[in-house]
Write an enzyme that holds these catalytic residues in place. Structure first.
Site, PDB file in Angstrom:
ATOM      1  N   TYR A 163     -13.164   8.064 -12.779  1.00 51.05           N
ATOM      2  CA  TYR A 163     -13.319   6.835 -11.997  1.00 51.05           C
ATOM      3  C   TYR A 163     -14.041   5.773 -12.826  1.00 51.05           C
ATOM      4  O   TYR A 163     -13.581   4.634 -12.943  1.00 51.05           O
ATOM      5  CB  TYR A 163     -14.091   7.120 -10.705  1.00 51.05           C
ATOM      6  CG  TYR A 163     -14.185   5.920  -9.775  1.00 51.05           C
ATOM      7  CD1 TYR A 163     -13.118   5.571  -8.958  1.00 51.05           C
ATOM      8  CD2 TYR A 163     -15.334   5.134  -9.728  1.00 51.05           C
ATOM      9  CE1 TYR A 163     -13.193   4.471  -8.117  1.00 51.05           C
ATOM     10  CE2 TYR A 163     -15.421   4.035  -8.886  1.00 51.05           C
ATOM     11  CZ  TYR A 163     -14.353   3.714  -8.080  1.00 51.05           C
ATOM     12  OH  TYR A 163     -14.418   2.614  -7.243  1.00 51.05           O
TER      13      TYR A 163
ATOM     14  N   THR B 108     -16.323   1.893   3.159  1.00 51.22           N
ATOM     15  CA  THR B 108     -14.872   2.000   3.395  1.00 51.22           C
ATOM     16  C   THR B 108     -14.477   3.459   3.189  1.00 51.22           C
ATOM     17  O   THR B 108     -15.308   4.298   2.828  1.00 51.22           O
ATOM     18  CB  THR B 108     -14.084   1.139   2.386  1.00 51.22           C
ATOM     19  OG1 THR B 108     -14.304   1.703   1.083  1.00 51.22           O
ATOM     20  CG2 THR B 108     -14.504  -0.314   2.406  1.00 51.22           C
TER      21      THR B 108
ATOM     22  N   ASP C 169       0.873  -1.182   0.000  1.00 57.60           N
ATOM     23  CA  ASP C 169       0.000   0.000   0.000  1.00 57.60           C
ATOM     24  C   ASP C 169       0.910   1.232   0.000  1.00 57.60           C
ATOM     25  O   ASP C 169       2.102   1.119   0.304  1.00 57.60           O
ATOM     26  CB  ASP C 169      -0.908   0.013   1.252  1.00 57.60           C
ATOM     27  CG  ASP C 169      -2.187   0.825   1.053  1.00 57.60           C
ATOM     28  OD1 ASP C 169      -3.267   0.214   0.953  1.00 57.60           O
ATOM     29  OD2 ASP C 169      -2.102   2.076   0.968  1.00 57.60           O
TER      30      ASP C 169
ATOM     31  N   LYS D  61     -12.589   2.140 -14.289  1.00 59.46           N
ATOM     32  CA  LYS D  61     -13.149   0.844 -13.882  1.00 59.46           C
ATOM     33  C   LYS D  61     -13.707   0.067 -15.083  1.00 59.46           C
ATOM     34  O   LYS D  61     -13.605  -1.159 -15.130  1.00 59.46           O
ATOM     35  CB  LYS D  61     -14.207   1.042 -12.799  1.00 59.46           C
ATOM     36  CG  LYS D  61     -13.639   1.634 -11.497  1.00 59.46           C
ATOM     37  CD  LYS D  61     -12.550   0.754 -10.886  1.00 59.46           C
ATOM     38  CE  LYS D  61     -12.156   1.186  -9.484  1.00 59.46           C
ATOM     39  NZ  LYS D  61     -11.158   0.305  -8.861  1.00 59.46           N
TER      40      LYS D  61
ATOM     41  N   ILE E 231     -19.774   0.135  -0.729  1.00 56.22           N
ATOM     42  CA  ILE E 231     -19.178  -0.586   0.405  1.00 56.22           C
ATOM     43  C   ILE E 231     -18.665   0.453   1.389  1.00 56.22           C
ATOM     44  O   ILE E 231     -18.014   1.432   0.980  1.00 56.22           O
ATOM     45  CB  ILE E 231     -18.000  -1.479  -0.073  1.00 56.22           C
ATOM     46  CG1 ILE E 231     -18.406  -2.363  -1.264  1.00 56.22           C
ATOM     47  CG2 ILE E 231     -17.470  -2.313   1.098  1.00 56.22           C
ATOM     48  CD1 ILE E 231     -19.536  -3.335  -1.027  1.00 56.22           C
TER      49      ILE E 231
HETATM   50  N1  LIG Z   1     -15.934   1.139  -1.247  1.00 52.50           N
HETATM   51  C1  LIG Z   1     -16.676   1.146  -2.322  1.00 52.50           C
HETATM   52  O1  LIG Z   1     -17.847   1.556  -2.290  1.00 52.50           O
HETATM   53  C2  LIG Z   1     -16.122   0.606  -3.608  1.00 52.50           C
HETATM   54  C3  LIG Z   1     -17.021   0.418  -4.661  1.00 52.50           C
HETATM   55  C4  LIG Z   1     -16.543  -0.057  -5.862  1.00 52.50           C
HETATM   56  C5  LIG Z   1     -15.202  -0.334  -6.017  1.00 52.50           C
HETATM   57  N2  LIG Z   1     -14.348  -0.135  -4.982  1.00 52.50           N
HETATM   58  C6  LIG Z   1     -12.939  -0.425  -5.232  1.00 52.50           C
HETATM   59  O2  LIG Z   1     -12.431  -1.253  -4.208  1.00 52.50           O
HETATM   60  C7  LIG Z   1     -11.016  -1.058  -4.111  1.00 52.50           C
HETATM   61  C8  LIG Z   1     -10.636  -0.925  -2.651  1.00 52.50           C
HETATM   62  O3  LIG Z   1     -11.226   0.242  -2.128  1.00 52.50           O
HETATM   63  P1  LIG Z   1     -11.802   0.297  -0.644  1.00 52.50           P
HETATM   64  O4  LIG Z   1     -13.258   0.434  -0.766  1.00 52.50           O
HETATM   65  O5  LIG Z   1     -11.231  -0.794   0.162  1.00 52.50           O
HETATM   66  O6  LIG Z   1     -11.243   1.736  -0.202  1.00 52.50           O
HETATM   67  P2  LIG Z   1     -10.063   2.136   0.805  1.00 52.50           P
HETATM   68  O7  LIG Z   1      -9.858   3.585   0.583  1.00 52.50           O
HETATM   69  O8  LIG Z   1     -10.411   1.677   2.180  1.00 52.50           O
HETATM   70  O9  LIG Z   1      -8.807   1.305   0.296  1.00 52.50           O
HETATM   71  C9  LIG Z   1      -8.066   1.670  -0.839  1.00 52.50           C
HETATM   72  C10 LIG Z   1      -6.593   1.429  -0.533  1.00 52.50           C
HETATM   73  O10 LIG Z   1      -5.830   1.704  -1.721  1.00 52.50           O
HETATM   74  C11 LIG Z   1      -4.647   2.371  -1.306  1.00 52.50           C
HETATM   75  N3  LIG Z   1      -4.077   3.141  -2.400  1.00 52.50           N
HETATM   76  C12 LIG Z   1      -4.543   4.303  -2.913  1.00 52.50           C
HETATM   77  N4  LIG Z   1      -3.712   4.743  -3.871  1.00 52.50           N
HETATM   78  C13 LIG Z   1      -2.704   3.845  -3.954  1.00 52.50           C
HETATM   79  C14 LIG Z   1      -1.542   3.757  -4.758  1.00 52.50           C
HETATM   80  N5  LIG Z   1      -1.225   4.708  -5.658  1.00 52.50           N
HETATM   81  N6  LIG Z   1      -0.719   2.691  -4.598  1.00 52.50           N
HETATM   82  C15 LIG Z   1      -1.000   1.750  -3.674  1.00 52.50           C
HETATM   83  N7  LIG Z   1      -2.074   1.787  -2.863  1.00 52.50           N
HETATM   84  C16 LIG Z   1      -2.919   2.828  -3.020  1.00 52.50           C
HETATM   85  C17 LIG Z   1      -5.113   3.269  -0.169  1.00 52.50           C
HETATM   86  O11 LIG Z   1      -4.026   3.723   0.625  1.00 52.50           O
HETATM   87  C18 LIG Z   1      -6.070   2.368   0.583  1.00 52.50           C
HETATM   88  O12 LIG Z   1      -5.412   1.617   1.577  1.00 52.50           O
HETATM   89  C19 LIG Z   1     -10.702   0.169  -4.970  1.00 52.50           C
HETATM   90  O13 LIG Z   1     -10.144  -0.246  -6.198  1.00 52.50           O
HETATM   91  C20 LIG Z   1     -12.055   0.805  -5.188  1.00 52.50           C
HETATM   92  O14 LIG Z   1     -12.121   1.558  -6.384  1.00 52.50           O
HETATM   93  C21 LIG Z   1     -14.777   0.316  -3.789  1.00 52.50           C
END
Ligand SMILES: NC(=O)c1ccc[n+]([C@@H]2O[C@H](COP(=O)([O-])OP(=O)(O)OC[C@H]3O[C@@H](n4cnc5c(N)ncnc54)[C@H](O)[C@@H]3O)[C@@H](O)[C@H]2O)c1
Length: 253
Positions: free
Chosen positions: A157, A192, A36, A161, A190
């Site tokens: 975004y 987060t 990360d 995706k 989700i």
């Molecule tokens: N939470 C939602 O509603 C949701 C919905 C659809 C998709 N997603 C996808 O799920 C994945 C995880 O997101 P999450 O919900 O756990 O959010 P989150 O913010 O809790 O986790 C994302 C993680 O990615 C890390 N990160 C960001 N930029 C980075 C980089 N350049 N290099 C390495 N690490 C990096 C962040 O530090 C963080 O720990 C993402 O790809 C997000 O787009 C999330």
């Protein structure tokens, strides 16, 4: 199911990546290489992982936008583990602001979002595929329901995706003959940090988006991690090139 197997996870400091790391360790993985940009969060994940299992854990600060950092991390993981069975490419950013439209997109914001969400996944797969077990390896790339449906005021975004799904399907087509399965996972809303970041930017709010799901609620990171780990496991032995919604029915109606 994960005994004797070794995995890499990006975005492991928080949310879905952290929940995935914890589940892999809890379910008996032999080793996990976690990365990360957020080293503090990553160390917290490591401490929690140590409480739920005995996997060998490697934690590395990696910015997935940087191909060389990603390559060095994966090579180091393979050198230490001598085996790589699966990869969860989870890291992502929300990008966008509540009032951006196509005409007002700032180039550096676009490049940043695409750099993390799309280039990051490509950098990971390009580094992982030379090492991953043939046959038997599995990769899961985290896309989004916004990879199937546009997201006004955050075209970067949604574009990133949609592209992750195209990248995943293309890669699945190239590597199925080597016995490597590659799938995309599409979370809906989700609870987060990334979701709350998007909410703070005015892109959506938890109440109205929850109401848009058939189940009437947001999901939890752990609920996504369960499906992600299923796709990494041999239970999904006939699943490749798929995009799995974990969205409480958000895309269905
Ligand atoms: N939470 C939602 O509603 C949701 C919905 C659809 C998709 N997603 C996808 O799920 C994945 C995880 O997101 P999450 O919900 O756990 O959010 P989150 O913010 O809790 O986790 C994302 C993680 O990615 C890390 N990160 C960001 N930029 C980075 C980089 N350049 N290099 C390495 N690490 C990096 C962040 O530090 C963080 O720990 C993402 O790809 C997000 O787009 C999330």
């Amino acid at each position: 199911m994960f005994q004797g197997k070794y995995y890499t996870v990006t975005g492991a400091a928080s949310g879905i990546g952290k929940a995935t790391a914890l589940r892999l360790v809890e379910k008996g993985a032999a080793g996990v290489a976690l990365s990360d940009v957020n080293l503090t969060g990553l160390h917290e994940t490591v401490e929690e992982c140590k409480k739920v299992g005995s996997a060998k854990i490697i934690a590395t600060k990696v910015d997935v936008r940087d191909s060389e950092q990603v390559g060095a991390w994966i090579a180091d993981a393979f050198n230490q583990f001598k085996q790589l069975d699966g990869a969860a490419n989870v890291a992502g950013v929300a990008g966008g602001t509540g009032d951006t439209v196509i005409e007002t997109i700032v180039q550096k914001d676009w490049d940043f979002t695409l750099g993390v969400n799309l280039n990051g996944v490509m950098h990971c797969m390009r580094a992982q595929l030379p090492y991953i077990s043939r046959p038997g390896g599995a990769i899961v790339n985290v896309a989004s329901t916004s990879g199937r449906r546009g997201l006004p005021h955050n075209a970067a975004y949604a574009s990133s995706k949609f592209a992750v799904i195209g990248l995943t399907e293309s890669a699945a087509g190239e590597y199925a003959k080597h016995g490597i399965r590659i799938n995309a996972l599409l979370p809906g809303p989700i609870d987060t940090r990334i979701f709350r970041d998007g909410e703070a930017l005015g892109l959506f709010d938890a109440d109205s988006i929850s109401a848009d799901t058939l189940m009437g609620r947001m999901g939890k990171a752990e609920e996504v991690a369960k499906v992600l780990c299923f796709l990494l496991s041999d239970d999904a032995s006939y699943v490749t090139g798929a995009h799995w919604n974990v969205d409480g029915g958000y895309l269905a109606c």
